[in-house]
Design a protein around this motif. Structure first.
Motif, PDB file in Angstrom:
ATOM      1  N   TRP A 167     -10.502   0.829  -8.251  1.00 10.22           N
ATOM      2  CA  TRP A 167      -9.196   0.278  -7.910  1.00 10.22           C
ATOM      3  C   TRP A 167      -8.179   1.403  -7.695  1.00 10.22           C
ATOM      4  CZ3 TRP A 167      -4.454   0.313 -10.510  1.00 10.22           C
ATOM      5  CH2 TRP A 167      -3.484  -0.507  -9.954  1.00 10.22           C
ATOM      6  N   LEU A 168      -8.187   2.400  -8.597  1.00 12.39           N
ATOM      7  CA  LEU A 168      -7.269   3.534  -8.457  1.00 12.39           C
ATOM      8  C   LEU A 168      -7.553   4.337  -7.194  1.00 12.39           C
ATOM      9  CD1 LEU A 168      -6.967   4.860 -12.110  1.00 12.39           C
ATOM     10  CD2 LEU A 168      -5.142   3.934 -10.683  1.00 12.39           C
ATOM     11  N   ARG A 176      -5.996   2.719  -4.331  1.00  7.47           N
ATOM     12  CA  ARG A 176      -4.539   2.937  -4.335  1.00  7.47           C
ATOM     13  C   ARG A 176      -4.195   4.345  -3.868  1.00  7.47           C
ATOM     14  NH1 ARG A 176      -1.804  -1.126  -3.612  1.00  7.47           N
ATOM     15  NH2 ARG A 176      -1.656  -2.654  -5.227  1.00  7.47           N
ATOM     16  N   ARG A 236      -4.981   5.050   0.359  1.00  4.96           N
ATOM     17  CA  ARG A 236      -4.588   3.899   1.177  1.00  4.96           C
ATOM     18  C   ARG A 236      -4.973   4.135   2.629  1.00  4.96           C
ATOM     19  NH1 ARG A 236       0.968   1.320  -0.953  1.00  4.96           N
ATOM     20  NH2 ARG A 236       0.325   1.259  -3.115  1.00  4.96           N
ATOM     21  N   LEU A 246     -11.191  -4.238  -1.349  1.00 10.97           N
ATOM     22  CA  LEU A 246     -11.169  -4.305  -2.805  1.00 10.97           C
ATOM     23  C   LEU A 246     -12.559  -4.325  -3.419  1.00 10.97           C
ATOM     24  CD1 LEU A 246      -9.570  -4.566  -5.427  1.00 10.97           C
ATOM     25  CD2 LEU A 246      -9.644  -7.040  -5.113  1.00 10.97           C
ATOM     26  N   ASN A 274     -14.402  -1.059  -2.820  1.00 15.04           N
ATOM     27  CA  ASN A 274     -13.807   0.009  -3.619  1.00 15.04           C
ATOM     28  C   ASN A 274     -14.236  -0.086  -5.084  1.00 15.04           C
ATOM     29  OD1 ASN A 274     -12.519   1.303  -1.537  1.00 15.04           O
ATOM     30  ND2 ASN A 274     -10.545   0.363  -1.923  1.00 15.04           N
TER      31      ASN A 274
END
Length: 81
Positions: free
Chosen positions: A16-17, A20, A23, A29, A32
């Motif tokens: 998730w990080l 972020r 990008r 999602l 990742n």
């Protein structure tokens, strides 16, 4: 069994990080999150080769994020070819 769950949770957080941080270069999602788990293995392997260990939640998360970023970069190169 608890350490496997802990490892998977750290990998999911790393994925998730990574999404972020990178990008526009991620794969969505779910992808990742999977990349985060695989990147955790890669990060531990690379840092182990360099002689570094990760002790504690924050250190393991940092190693996992770095491994995930490396994996996204490698996957990006493979995807282009």
């Amino acid at each position: 069994m608890i350490s496997l769950i802990y490892f998977l949770l750290v990998g999911l957080a790393a994925g998730w990080l990574t999404g972020r941080i990178l990008r526009g270069r991620g794969f969505g999602l779910i992808a990742n999150l999977v990349i985060g788990v695989i990147g955790s293995f890669l990060g531990r392997f690379v840092f182990g080769l360099l002689g570094f260990g990760s002790y504690g939640l924050i250190a393991e998360l940092i190693v996992s994020v770095i491994g995930s970023i490396l994996l996204v970069i490698i996957a990006g190169y493979i995807k282009k070819k």
